[in-house]
Design a protein around this motif. Structure first.
Motif, PDB file in Angstrom:
ATOM      1  N   MET A 128       0.811  -1.214   0.000  1.00 54.61           N
ATOM      2  CA  MET A 128       0.000   0.000   0.000  1.00 54.61           C
ATOM      3  C   MET A 128       0.849   1.272   0.000  1.00 54.61           C
ATOM      4  SD  MET A 128      -2.533  -1.758  -0.384  1.00 54.61           S
ATOM      5  CE  MET A 128      -3.747  -0.484  -0.681  1.00 54.61           C
ATOM      6  N   TRP A 279      -1.664   6.191   5.419  1.00 51.24           N
ATOM      7  CA  TRP A 279      -1.311   4.791   5.681  1.00 51.24           C
ATOM      8  C   TRP A 279      -0.822   4.654   7.104  1.00 51.24           C
ATOM      9  CZ3 TRP A 279       3.583   2.232   6.398  1.00 51.24           C
ATOM     10  CH2 TRP A 279       3.524   0.833   6.271  1.00 51.24           C
ATOM     11  N   LEU A 287      -5.108   1.400   2.527  1.00 52.97           N
ATOM     12  CA  LEU A 287      -4.711   2.760   2.153  1.00 52.97           C
ATOM     13  C   LEU A 287      -5.965   3.611   2.109  1.00 52.97           C
ATOM     14  CD1 LEU A 287      -2.315   4.585   1.173  1.00 52.97           C
ATOM     15  CD2 LEU A 287      -3.103   4.095  -1.156  1.00 52.97           C
TER      16      LEU A 287
END
Length: 380
Positions: A128, A279, A287
């Protein structure tokens, strides 16, 4: 097979070993530690065929291709020099070294040696995080406005918490910033594609004196019968940093090793003119994508939902748990693909000695800013 030696058998050395074994085309053939008996016992436990007590002996091991430097901070520079002079590919734990001068020297040595060189900044390897970087690079966030976040831990919360990192001679002039702030800076520079150019820092020591176990008990191990001795502390437990990027955008971050309940919480948010992303390393498979005129999104690391250039960093179908060890494997896979090719990629995704040196320059400026109580420009 690529033959690898590891120097250092503490917490992080076995983590390197595990990630390397998962690749399938790399084998660890030798382990080095300062005491031969300790190296032999650890090698036996980890099923590594050879053990040695000196770097020179490790480097003389036949058909050795690459070496991982997993030693305490104060040993990094000299051992990295030895590896480079031996012409071996080198992967160093962070920090790369202890001073900006050493950083410049090591970058020059690595370039002259013509080997593949890497530094263990692992957080850029999460799927992510790579997704956030891909979105930023593709322009879907718009123009960068700001980046902010923190890296919070609590392992130094108590007065009786002590570790070699507290000793500036072993850990360096900075502790919280160098140890975990370095990860934050590398991660955010990777995601934004920008360089931090100026900093204004305020650092804090919450325990000017700590109580160290006279018996040298291990970190994270509580011994109710331990005898303690007072140790003066000169490195920070907490820090706040304002910074400016090279494009004029702004940011800030906090680092702490004394935030009760926070175990390993690296967070960042990047704000752009079109949308934001955020994040949290303790919830690594999500995310957050923020919008102004539509519902916000929570993207998960299903390879089928990620940008095509980052889908290979998530290895299982959506809903299967992946985390720090998998990011570590990603980092090693990228590094050893470069070793297989025999040269550095044009745009490596893993952190190189250049990246390690860059973070050293930022740490140096943060320490100077705190000492001089003013904005300091990064000297690259």
């Amino acid at each position: 097979m690529i033959n690898v030696g590891i120097i250092g058998s503490g917490f992080i050395g076995p983590a390197h070993l595990e990630a390397l074994r998962r690749l399938g085309f790399v084998q660890v053939v030798a382990l080095c530690d300062s005491e031969l008996s300790q190296a032999q016992e650890k090698a036996r436990q980890l099923n590594i065929p050879h053990a040695c007590a000196s770097v020179a002996e490790l480097l003389a091991h036949p058909d050795l291709h690459a070496v991982h430097n997993c030693t305490p901070n104060h040993l990094h520079a000299e051992i990295n020099r030895q590896i480079l002079r031996a012409g071996k590919h080198v992967f160093s734990e962070k920090p790369l070294c202890m001073t900006p001068q050493e950083a410049r020297e090591l970058v020059a040595l690595a370039e002259r040696a013509g080997v593949v060189h890497g530094v263990s900044f692992v957080y850029r390897q999460f799927a992510m995080v790579r997704q956030a970087e891909s979105m930023m690079r593709a322009g879907s966030l718009g123009r960068l406005f700001a980046a902010h976040g923190s890296y919070l831990q609590d392992w130094m919360l108590l007065e009786t918490d002590y570790n070699w990192r507290v000793d500036a001679a072993l850990g360096g002039a900075s502790r919280a910033v160098a140890d975990i702030g370095s990860h934050w800076c590398d991660t955010v520079q990777f995601v934004t594609g920008r360089r931090i150019t100026e900093v204004m820092a305020d650092l804090s020591i919450v325990w000017p004196t700590r109580k160290a176990s006279a018996g040298g008990s291990q970190t994270f191990v509580h011994d109710p019968h331990a005898r303690y001795e007072d140790k003066p502390v000169s490195t920070e437990d907490f820090g706040s940093v304002l910074f400016r990027f090279d494009d004029g955008s702004r940011g800030s971050f906090n680092v702490s090793q004394v935030s009760a309940g926070r175990k390993n919480r690296l967070t960042f948010e990047v704000n752009g003119s079109e949308r934001s992303v955020a994040w949290d390393q303790e919830v690594p498979q999500q995310l957050w994508i923020g919008h102004r005129e539509q519902a916000n999104q929570l993207l998960t690391d299903d390879p089928g939902l990620l940008n095509r250039d980052v889908a290979d960093s998530a290895h299982f179908p959506g809903g299967h748990i992946e985390g720090w060890p998998d990011a570590f494997k990603n980092m090693m896979a990228q590094f050893y693909r470069a070793v297989q090719a025999g040269n550095m990629p044009e745009r490596p995704l893993f952190a190189t000695f250049h990246d390690g040196a860059d973070v050293m320059y930022i740490i140096d400026a943060i320490v100077k800013s705190h000492q001089q109580r003013r904005w300091i420009r990064i000297e690259r």
